[in-house]
Design a protein around this motif. Sequence first.
Motif, PDB file in Angstrom:
ATOM      1  N   GLN A 152       1.765   7.559  -2.764  1.00  0.00           N
ATOM      2  CA  GLN A 152       0.944   8.320  -1.797  1.00  0.00           C
ATOM      3  C   GLN A 152       0.040   7.394  -0.988  1.00  0.00           C
ATOM      4  O   GLN A 152      -0.113   7.546   0.206  1.00  0.00           O
ATOM      5  CB  GLN A 152       0.064   9.312  -2.568  1.00  0.00           C
ATOM      6  N   LYS A 153      -0.547   6.417  -1.723  1.00  0.00           N
ATOM      7  CA  LYS A 153      -1.596   5.614  -1.093  1.00  0.00           C
ATOM      8  C   LYS A 153      -1.139   4.251  -0.599  1.00  0.00           C
ATOM      9  O   LYS A 153      -1.674   3.737   0.366  1.00  0.00           O
ATOM     10  CB  LYS A 153      -2.744   5.410  -2.102  1.00  0.00           C
ATOM     11  N   PHE A 209       5.616 -11.576  -8.244  1.00  0.00           N
ATOM     12  CA  PHE A 209       4.557 -11.512  -7.233  1.00  0.00           C
ATOM     13  C   PHE A 209       4.580 -10.130  -6.609  1.00  0.00           C
ATOM     14  O   PHE A 209       5.643  -9.633  -6.229  1.00  0.00           O
ATOM     15  CB  PHE A 209       4.781 -12.583  -6.163  1.00  0.00           C
ATOM     16  N   ILE A 210       3.388  -9.513  -6.547  1.00  0.00           N
ATOM     17  CA  ILE A 210       3.328  -8.151  -5.999  1.00  0.00           C
ATOM     18  C   ILE A 210       2.379  -8.106  -4.804  1.00  0.00           C
ATOM     19  O   ILE A 210       1.224  -8.535  -4.896  1.00  0.00           O
ATOM     20  CB  ILE A 210       2.818  -7.157  -7.067  1.00  0.00           C
ATOM     21  N   PHE A 211       2.919  -7.608  -3.728  1.00  0.00           N
ATOM     22  CA  PHE A 211       2.094  -7.413  -2.526  1.00  0.00           C
ATOM     23  C   PHE A 211       1.829  -5.917  -2.398  1.00  0.00           C
ATOM     24  O   PHE A 211       2.751  -5.120  -2.274  1.00  0.00           O
ATOM     25  CB  PHE A 211       2.849  -7.973  -1.307  1.00  0.00           C
ATOM     26  N   ARG A 212       0.556  -5.558  -2.476  1.00  0.00           N
ATOM     27  CA  ARG A 212       0.188  -4.143  -2.328  1.00  0.00           C
ATOM     28  C   ARG A 212      -0.486  -3.984  -0.996  1.00  0.00           C
ATOM     29  O   ARG A 212      -1.328  -4.797  -0.646  1.00  0.00           O
ATOM     30  CB  ARG A 212      -0.881  -3.759  -3.354  1.00  0.00           C
ATOM     31  N   PHE A 213      -0.133  -2.903  -0.339  1.00  0.00           N
ATOM     32  CA  PHE A 213      -0.831  -2.760   0.926  1.00  0.00           C
ATOM     33  C   PHE A 213      -1.018  -1.300   1.293  1.00  0.00           C
ATOM     34  O   PHE A 213      -0.103  -0.501   1.148  1.00  0.00           O
ATOM     35  CB  PHE A 213      -0.195  -3.757   1.900  1.00  0.00           C
ATOM     36  N   PRO A 214      -2.227  -0.949   1.650  1.00  0.00           N
ATOM     37  CA  PRO A 214      -2.577   0.465   1.814  1.00  0.00           C
ATOM     38  C   PRO A 214      -1.880   1.077   3.009  1.00  0.00           C
ATOM     39  O   PRO A 214      -1.597   0.397   3.990  1.00  0.00           O
ATOM     40  CB  PRO A 214      -4.093   0.437   2.049  1.00  0.00           C
ATOM     41  N   LYS A 215      -1.570   2.363   2.900  1.00  0.00           N
ATOM     42  CA  LYS A 215      -0.858   3.016   4.007  1.00  0.00           C
ATOM     43  C   LYS A 215      -1.805   3.340   5.145  1.00  0.00           C
ATOM     44  O   LYS A 215      -2.926   3.711   4.922  1.00  0.00           O
ATOM     45  CB  LYS A 215      -0.247   4.296   3.498  1.00  0.00           C
TER      46      LYS A 215
END
Length: 452
Positions: free
Chosen positions: A375-376, A446-452
């Motif tokens: 969702q986010k 490696f994790i790239f998180r990025f907000p919507k």
Amino acid sequence: MRHLSIKLKVTLWYTFLMIVVVTAVLGFMYLISSSVIEKDVKKELEAVVDSIGGSIHLDDHEVIISVNLVQNGIYTVVYKENLSPIQGFFPLEYDNTNIEYKSDVLQTIKINGLNFYVYDRKVSLQDEEDRTSVWIRGVVAADTTPNLMKNLFETALMTLPFLVLLAAIGGYLISRQAFKPIDRLMKAANQISDGKDLSKRIGLENSKDEIGRLASTFDRMFNRLENSFEAEKQFTSDASHELRTPITVILAQSELAQSSAKTLEDHQEALSVIHRQALKISHLISQLLAFARLDQDRGKVEFTHVDLSDLAKSVCDEQNEAWESSITLSTEIQANVSAQGDPVLLNRLMSNLIENAYQYGKENGHIKVSLSQTQKEILFKVEDDGIGISQQEQEKIFQRFYQVSNSRTANERGSMGLGLAMVQKIAVLHKGSISVESTIHKGSSFIFRFPK
Ligand code: ADP
């Protein structure tokens, strides 16, 4: 006025204010009290005359006066009906007796510049065989009692300059004390701007007032300045160092070839070494340029709509083709994941992570690239089963030029530890974050998180 320091301005202002306030208060007090006192004097005069009137009586044709005729500065004289004095006297200055007698009337009379209140009363007296009346005249100097107040006022006026001086000096000292931190602040800022000492701090941690807070804001700013200045210096020195190594090799090889290469193979051998080093330099420079550009463009990156699913797929295909490797790449890419971002930068981020997975993977190993969204946020993950990174190193690999010492093939490709620093920069630029989970000899993700 402009060139005066704030300390002096504040001191001058409230000293002036104090003089105005004190003078106004004193004047006001003087006016009020003199009118009150005047009223009191008149009342007292009437009361004294009344009481004397009440205590006079007639006894055997004689007027008997049994009280003191001078009371509280009030002088009284008792007269017979025909106005010939019986007893009493007036103040010396009151030498005019031709003032008309009016019973129960208060008169104000000026004699030789002095004011007097005069109050008369006619009292009827009688005993068994006689009947007569007497006049009582009371006189009091109108100015005597207010004079006391005048003296008080004058004394106050005389001590005022000293009080003002005291207040001014005290005020100046206090404001100087209060402004000391500002002086320190100025000195520290000056030293820093002169470039003498970047480690200078104002250091007012104990004071929590406005100036203390201002000082700690400045200190924080100085910290950041120093850090970024140091980082800049480090960057330049690291970059030159990285460039120097291949250039030294090129110089050595070319000199060797010129002086001692005999055969064509010797020359070809030297040329291939030189070519490899030149390629490395070229790679270094393009990475440096990319990095510098990223720094420069920071404020003006233009975000567009990016189909991340498509982007991830094409980056995986490209990398798969580029690396002729025994490692297998598998993907798990959710369709239609899109976001606002810079496609070139996001491409670089993904490529860098996948390149590293190849570079630090093991023979016949596996890489898994996945893209998903909640969702986010959007998650882009690159997992490998390669050499892994120890816990301590994990904290450092995002620093510019940091390389884990045992990374096997790094130098072959001309990597110089800028990749992950760049990845992190791009992540932050997209308001996202990059994190790593890794076990040594087992693999990393490696994790790239990025907000919507
Ligand atoms: P480099 O140009 O050396 O690859 P990076 O900034 O990309 O620079 O990486 C910094 C260091 O982190 C590398 O030198 C390597 O030691 C380590 N590293 C990066 N990715 C991996 C990975 N997938 N597995 C193991 N180590 C890695």
